[in-house]
Design an enzyme around this catalytic site. Structure first.
Site, PDB file in Angstrom:
ATOM      1  N   TYR A  49      -6.295  -6.585  -1.232  1.00 26.81           N
ATOM      2  CA  TYR A  49      -5.915  -6.579  -2.655  1.00 26.81           C
ATOM      3  C   TYR A  49      -6.998  -5.867  -3.481  1.00 26.81           C
ATOM      4  CZ  TYR A  49      -2.625 -10.342  -1.336  1.00 26.81           C
ATOM      5  OH  TYR A  49      -1.651 -11.100  -0.740  1.00 26.81           O
ATOM      6  N   HIS A  99      -4.216 -11.651   8.002  1.00 35.92           N
ATOM      7  CA  HIS A  99      -3.180 -11.233   7.034  1.00 35.92           C
ATOM      8  C   HIS A  99      -1.821 -10.992   7.710  1.00 35.92           C
ATOM      9  CE1 HIS A  99      -2.884  -9.111   2.871  1.00 35.92           C
ATOM     10  NE2 HIS A  99      -1.770  -9.735   3.165  1.00 35.92           N
TER      11      HIS A  99
HETATM   12  N1  NAP Z   1       0.386 -12.951   2.938  1.00 35.20           N
HETATM   13  C1  NAP Z   1       1.065 -11.895   2.568  1.00 35.20           C
HETATM   14  O1  NAP Z   1       1.409 -11.028   3.385  1.00 35.20           O
HETATM   15  C2  NAP Z   1       1.453 -11.742   1.142  1.00 35.20           C
HETATM   16  C3  NAP Z   1       2.393 -10.768   0.769  1.00 35.20           C
HETATM   17  C4  NAP Z   1       2.741 -10.676  -0.587  1.00 35.20           C
HETATM   18  C5  NAP Z   1       2.164 -11.540  -1.532  1.00 35.20           C
HETATM   19  N2  NAP Z   1       1.226 -12.451  -1.144  1.00 35.20           N
HETATM   20  C6  NAP Z   1       0.611 -13.389  -2.111  1.00 35.20           C
HETATM   21  O2  NAP Z   1       1.642 -14.078  -2.788  1.00 35.20           O
HETATM   22  C7  NAP Z   1       1.463 -13.944  -4.199  1.00 35.20           C
HETATM   23  C8  NAP Z   1       2.777 -14.040  -4.912  1.00 35.20           C
HETATM   24  O3  NAP Z   1       3.690 -13.087  -4.422  1.00 35.20           O
HETATM   25  P1  NAP Z   1       4.240 -11.888  -5.300  1.00 35.20           P
HETATM   26  O4  NAP Z   1       3.257 -11.607  -6.363  1.00 35.20           O
HETATM   27  O5  NAP Z   1       4.591 -10.811  -4.379  1.00 35.20           O
HETATM   28  O6  NAP Z   1       5.618 -12.440  -5.873  1.00 35.20           O
HETATM   29  P2  NAP Z   1       6.079 -13.670  -6.816  1.00 35.20           P
HETATM   30  O7  NAP Z   1       4.954 -14.561  -7.129  1.00 35.20           O
HETATM   31  O8  NAP Z   1       7.308 -14.215  -6.182  1.00 35.20           O
HETATM   32  O9  NAP Z   1       6.574 -12.925  -8.109  1.00 35.20           O
HETATM   33  C9  NAP Z   1       5.701 -12.255  -8.974  1.00 35.20           C
HETATM   34  C10 NAP Z   1       6.582 -11.550 -10.003  1.00 35.20           C
HETATM   35  O10 NAP Z   1       7.319 -12.509 -10.726  1.00 35.20           O
HETATM   36  C11 NAP Z   1       7.061 -12.384 -12.132  1.00 35.20           C
HETATM   37  N3  NAP Z   1       6.999 -13.749 -12.657  1.00 35.20           N
HETATM   38  C12 NAP Z   1       6.055 -14.678 -12.434  1.00 35.20           C
HETATM   39  N4  NAP Z   1       6.347 -15.827 -13.045  1.00 35.20           N
HETATM   40  C13 NAP Z   1       7.515 -15.640 -13.670  1.00 35.20           C
HETATM   41  C14 NAP Z   1       8.342 -16.472 -14.485  1.00 35.20           C
HETATM   42  N5  NAP Z   1       7.995 -17.725 -14.759  1.00 35.20           N
HETATM   43  N6  NAP Z   1       9.489 -15.942 -14.979  1.00 35.20           N
HETATM   44  C15 NAP Z   1       9.844 -14.654 -14.719  1.00 35.20           C
HETATM   45  N7  NAP Z   1       9.099 -13.819 -13.948  1.00 35.20           N
HETATM   46  C16 NAP Z   1       7.942 -14.314 -13.432  1.00 35.20           C
HETATM   47  C17 NAP Z   1       5.758 -11.641 -12.219  1.00 35.20           C
HETATM   48  O11 NAP Z   1       5.714 -10.840 -13.373  1.00 35.20           O
HETATM   49  P3  NAP Z   1       4.540 -11.035 -14.478  1.00 35.20           P
HETATM   50  O12 NAP Z   1       3.247 -10.853 -13.764  1.00 35.20           O
HETATM   51  O13 NAP Z   1       4.840  -9.971 -15.467  1.00 35.20           O
HETATM   52  O14 NAP Z   1       4.736 -12.426 -15.028  1.00 35.20           O
HETATM   53  C18 NAP Z   1       5.783 -10.750 -10.984  1.00 35.20           C
HETATM   54  O15 NAP Z   1       6.533  -9.580 -11.243  1.00 35.20           O
HETATM   55  C19 NAP Z   1       0.754 -12.592  -4.320  1.00 35.20           C
HETATM   56  O16 NAP Z   1       0.176 -12.394  -5.600  1.00 35.20           O
HETATM   57  C20 NAP Z   1      -0.227 -12.698  -3.197  1.00 35.20           C
HETATM   58  O17 NAP Z   1      -1.315 -13.518  -3.581  1.00 35.20           O
HETATM   59  C21 NAP Z   1       0.883 -12.566   0.190  1.00 35.20           C
END
Ligand code: NAP
Length: 277
Positions: free
Chosen positions: A51, A107
């Site tokens: 990241y 990861h």
């Molecule tokens: N281990 C892995 O391989 C892996 C892969 C992917 C992700 N991750 C981890 O998982 C975390 C979360 O996953 P993600 O960021 O991909 O997806 P997520 O948390 O499912 O969704 C994030 C998205 O949702 C929006 N959002 C957040 N809260 C909201 C709400 N209350 N209402 C409407 N929209 C909302 C955010 O926009 P805004 O920011 O504009 O609010 C952003 O566009 C990552 O940040 C990372 O730490 C791990």
């Protein structure tokens, strides 16, 4: 300010029931967003070497004024470091200017590379050396888990996998549970796509007078999974913490789980074939 309860991982480590995802939060804005999350009450920050924001994560903890010992910081070892996981973690600690990190995950297994068992051995060594309190994996399926446990006798504390109502991971969750592994959910909100307007989610949100995102995060807690939602928006970020003031009925949980579909992955990242270096 919301105060989150904690749960105990299989290795005895205590962790908040919901974390803050930090993917794409970088630079000064990233530090502000993460420090703001800590001020809201989040106590678990999820980062990864890839990241490219580990320095900002550590800066945010210092800027927030929250005691280091009260924050659970988790990183992830990239594929290119599978041959030297302990060294990778030492670099992370240098970058963050920390003595230890709370959790480190592999990861992705990158099976074609054939080195995830070596990576796990490196994490076991790093834990024994006191560099990390809890070790786990991410995107591991049952055969990957079998291989690392067989080689070392050490079971990961966590398995962070893609998990949201369109991809509820019924089998992998059951497999993790059988082994005493806590399932963490990445992309818990399905990246806020059409999931937020899906009928059972909206109906439950109206019934409880909460947002669709809050319903989905509550659904994760009902499954005993640990979600790490990300939001750069202060209001959405704070709202995502407010998930304990209502409860879903069994029927609501079932209706949301029934949104699952075999091809429900967000971008076809099957751990058997997806490469992450
Ligand atoms: N281990 C892995 O391989 C892996 C892969 C992917 C992700 N991750 C981890 O998982 C975390 C979360 O996953 P993600 O960021 O991909 O997806 P997520 O948390 O499912 O969704 C994030 C998205 O949702 C929006 N959002 C957040 N809260 C909201 C709400 N209350 N209402 C409407 N929209 C909302 C955010 O926009 P805004 O920011 O504009 O609010 C952003 O566009 C990552 O940040 C990372 O730490 C791990």
């Amino acid at each position: 300010m919301a105060e989150l309860p904690t749960r105990t991982l299989g290795d005895g480590t205590s962790v908040p029931v919901l974390g803050f995802g930090t993917y794409s939060l970088r630079g000064d804005d990233g530090v502000r967003a993460m420090a703001g999350a800590l001020e809201d009450g989040y106590r678990f920050l999820d980062t990864a070497v890839n990241y490219r924001n580990e320095r900002e994560v550590a800066e945010a903890v210092r800027a927030s004024g929250v005691e280091r010992g009260d924050v659970f910081i988790q990183t992830k070892i990239p594929g290119r470091d599978h041959g030297g996981a302990r060294r990778s973690l030492e670099t992370t600690l240098d970058v963050m200017d920390l003595d230890f990190i709370d959790s480190a995950l592999i990861h992705w297994p990158n099976p074609s590379q054939g080195a995830f068992v070596r990576a796990w051995e490196g994490l076991v060594e790093a834990k024994d050396a006191g560099l990390v309190r809890s070790i786990g994996v991410s995107n591991f399926k049952a055969p990957h888990l079998d291989a690392i446990i067989e080689a070392t006798g050490v079971t990961p504390a966590s398995n962070q996998i893609e998990l949201h109502p369109f991809f509820p991971q019924v089998e992998q969750r059951a497999d993790d549970e059988r082994r005493g592994i806590t399932t963490q959910s990445w992309a818990p909100l399905g990246r806020a796509g059409e999931l937020l307007t899906a009928e059972p989610v909206v109906t439950a949100a109206q019934a409880h007078d909460v947002t669709p995102a809050q319903v989905i995060l509550r659904w994760h807690l009902h499954l005993d999974a640990l979600p790490v939602p990300k939001s750069a928006d202060p209001q959405r970020r704070a709202g995502n913490l407010e998930v304990l003031g209502f409860d879903l009925s069994d029927a609501q949980v079932e209706a949301i789980t029934a949104l699952g579909r075999p091809d429900g992955r967000l971008f076809d990242a099957d751990p058997d074939t997806h490469e992450e270096m």
